[in-house]
Design a protein around this motif. Sequence first.
Motif, PDB file in Angstrom:
ATOM      1  N   GLY A   1     -27.034  13.751 -15.403  1.00 11.53           N
ATOM      2  CA  GLY A   1     -25.939  13.182 -15.649  1.00 11.53           C
ATOM      3  C   GLY A   1     -25.575  12.114 -14.490  1.00 11.53           C
ATOM      4  O   GLY A   1     -26.019  11.316 -14.230  1.00 11.53           O
ATOM      5  N   HIS A   2     -24.163  12.781 -13.968  1.00  8.52           N
ATOM      6  CA  HIS A   2     -23.716  12.292 -12.549  1.00  8.52           C
ATOM      7  C   HIS A   2     -23.197  13.279 -11.831  1.00  8.52           C
ATOM      8  O   HIS A   2     -23.070  14.530 -12.005  1.00  8.52           O
ATOM      9  CB  HIS A   2     -23.045  11.153 -12.978  1.00  8.52           C
ATOM     10  N   ILE A   3     -22.851  12.958 -10.770  1.00  6.92           N
ATOM     11  CA  ILE A   3     -22.392  13.763  -9.778  1.00  6.92           C
ATOM     12  C   ILE A   3     -20.761  14.496 -10.270  1.00  6.92           C
ATOM     13  O   ILE A   3     -20.084  13.725 -10.531  1.00  6.92           O
ATOM     14  CB  ILE A   3     -22.040  13.617  -8.274  1.00  6.92           C
ATOM     15  N   VAL A   4     -20.692  15.821 -10.647  1.00  6.73           N
ATOM     16  CA  VAL A   4     -19.464  16.346 -11.028  1.00  6.73           C
ATOM     17  C   VAL A   4     -18.742  17.535 -10.387  1.00  6.73           C
ATOM     18  O   VAL A   4     -19.850  18.323  -9.708  1.00  6.73           O
ATOM     19  CB  VAL A   4     -19.695  16.815 -12.544  1.00  6.73           C
ATOM     20  N   THR A   5     -17.587  17.494  -9.835  1.00  3.97           N
ATOM     21  CA  THR A   5     -17.268  18.503  -8.928  1.00  3.97           C
ATOM     22  C   THR A   5     -16.330  19.523  -9.751  1.00  3.97           C
ATOM     23  O   THR A   5     -16.570  20.884  -9.303  1.00  3.97           O
ATOM     24  CB  THR A   5     -16.081  17.776  -8.248  1.00  3.97           C
ATOM     25  N   GLY A   6     -16.191  19.391 -10.929  1.00  5.20           N
ATOM     26  CA  GLY A   6     -15.767  20.553 -11.592  1.00  5.20           C
ATOM     27  C   GLY A   6     -13.873  20.683 -11.429  1.00  5.20           C
ATOM     28  O   GLY A   6     -13.247  21.599 -11.709  1.00  5.20           O
ATOM     29  N   HIS A   7     -13.580  19.598 -10.817  1.00  9.09           N
ATOM     30  CA  HIS A   7     -12.230  19.435 -10.474  1.00  9.09           C
ATOM     31  C   HIS A   7     -11.531  18.453 -11.710  1.00  9.09           C
ATOM     32  O   HIS A   7     -11.732  17.330 -11.489  1.00  9.09           O
ATOM     33  CB  HIS A   7     -11.904  19.094  -9.158  1.00  9.09           C
ATOM     34  N   VAL A   8     -10.449  18.946 -12.437  1.00  7.60           N
ATOM     35  CA  VAL A   8     -10.004  18.166 -13.541  1.00  7.60           C
ATOM     36  C   VAL A   8      -8.876  17.275 -12.991  1.00  7.60           C
ATOM     37  O   VAL A   8      -8.004  17.701 -12.238  1.00  7.60           O
ATOM     38  CB  VAL A   8      -9.331  19.094 -14.643  1.00  7.60           C
ATOM     39  N   ASP A   9      -8.899  15.906 -13.177  1.00 10.29           N
ATOM     40  CA  ASP A   9      -8.072  14.755 -12.807  1.00 10.29           C
ATOM     41  C   ASP A   9      -6.947  14.597 -13.918  1.00 10.29           C
ATOM     42  O   ASP A   9      -5.765  14.208 -13.339  1.00 10.29           O
ATOM     43  CB  ASP A   9      -8.837  13.634 -12.703  1.00 10.29           C
ATOM     44  N   GLY A  10      -6.947  15.071 -15.255  1.00  9.82           N
ATOM     45  CA  GLY A  10      -5.979  14.971 -15.948  1.00  9.82           C
ATOM     46  C   GLY A  10      -6.575  15.434 -17.458  1.00  9.82           C
ATOM     47  O   GLY A  10      -7.731  15.707 -17.628  1.00  9.82           O
ATOM     48  N   VAL A  11      -5.572  15.408 -18.287  1.00 12.75           N
ATOM     49  CA  VAL A  11      -5.754  15.712 -19.642  1.00 12.75           C
ATOM     50  C   VAL A  11      -5.715  14.433 -20.680  1.00 12.75           C
ATOM     51  O   VAL A  11      -4.634  13.707 -20.687  1.00 12.75           O
ATOM     52  CB  VAL A  11      -4.783  16.826 -20.169  1.00 12.75           C
ATOM     53  N   GLY A  12      -6.954  14.245 -21.481  1.00 12.11           N
ATOM     54  CA  GLY A  12      -6.895  13.273 -22.411  1.00 12.11           C
ATOM     55  C   GLY A  12      -6.467  13.653 -23.867  1.00 12.11           C
ATOM     56  O   GLY A  12      -6.712  14.892 -24.113  1.00 12.11           O
ATOM     57  N   HIS A  13      -6.100  12.582 -24.672  1.00  7.01           N
ATOM     58  CA  HIS A  13      -5.833  13.023 -26.151  1.00  7.01           C
ATOM     59  C   HIS A  13      -6.923  12.105 -27.170  1.00  7.01           C
ATOM     60  O   HIS A  13      -6.721  10.941 -26.766  1.00  7.01           O
ATOM     61  CB  HIS A  13      -4.313  12.649 -26.421  1.00  7.01           C
ATOM     62  N   VAL A  14      -7.418  12.816 -27.851  1.00 10.35           N
ATOM     63  CA  VAL A  14      -8.301  12.103 -28.846  1.00 10.35           C
ATOM     64  C   VAL A  14      -7.423  11.453 -29.862  1.00 10.35           C
ATOM     65  O   VAL A  14      -6.493  12.023 -30.387  1.00 10.35           O
ATOM     66  CB  VAL A  14      -9.351  12.940 -29.378  1.00 10.35           C
TER      67      VAL A  14
END
Length: 208
Positions: free
Chosen positions: A97-110
């Motif tokens: 995939g790509h480099i992922v840290t597991g640190h959430v930057d925010g919450v999105g809404h579908v």
Amino acid sequence: MFTGIVSDLGTIRSVESRGDTRVVIGTAYDPATIDLGASIACSGVCLTVVDKGRDAEGGWFAVDVSAETLAKTADQWQAGHPLNLERALKLGDELGGHIVTGHVDGVGHVIEVTREGDSKRIAIRVPAAIGPYLATKGSVTIDGVSLTVNSVTDDMEDGADGTVFGINVIPHTQAVTTIGTLTPGARVNIEIDVLARYLQRMEQYRAR
């Protein structure tokens, strides 16, 4: 460190408040291969394994979720909720995939889900602060899943300052992650591409 390639679809077995919140997660991972103290991404949130075992229902591991994490992530911390799981990247593993840290930057809404052939196109609104980090053909992590951004539009609907981006979800991803079950109104964990984070910081520094 992770890649955003989900390797198991787990389920929250129980949630218990004990200072922090103890969450027990059922998994197909063999508990014997999970070290106490190991990191596992749970729908995009990097958490530390504090207990593990196997019983009549199968394998499980437990994590402690802080009040800060509960406040900054989507509404996923309830018994019966499915979670996208990924174990930490090892040296020599394929970076699919790509480099992922597991640190959430925010919450999105579908805000919209439409079918395009066998795939689904999903539109997600995020806070304006996240918008500058999203780019067409760039990478984004949604509930721990590495996905490609298909479109980005700054949106001011109903006076709500924000950005809407679109992703395309192929049948395989729908089948092996929670992304295929998303419906309008759902809240999702967003992690921006770590490279975009550093580039934005460099631009801010140069603008001084």
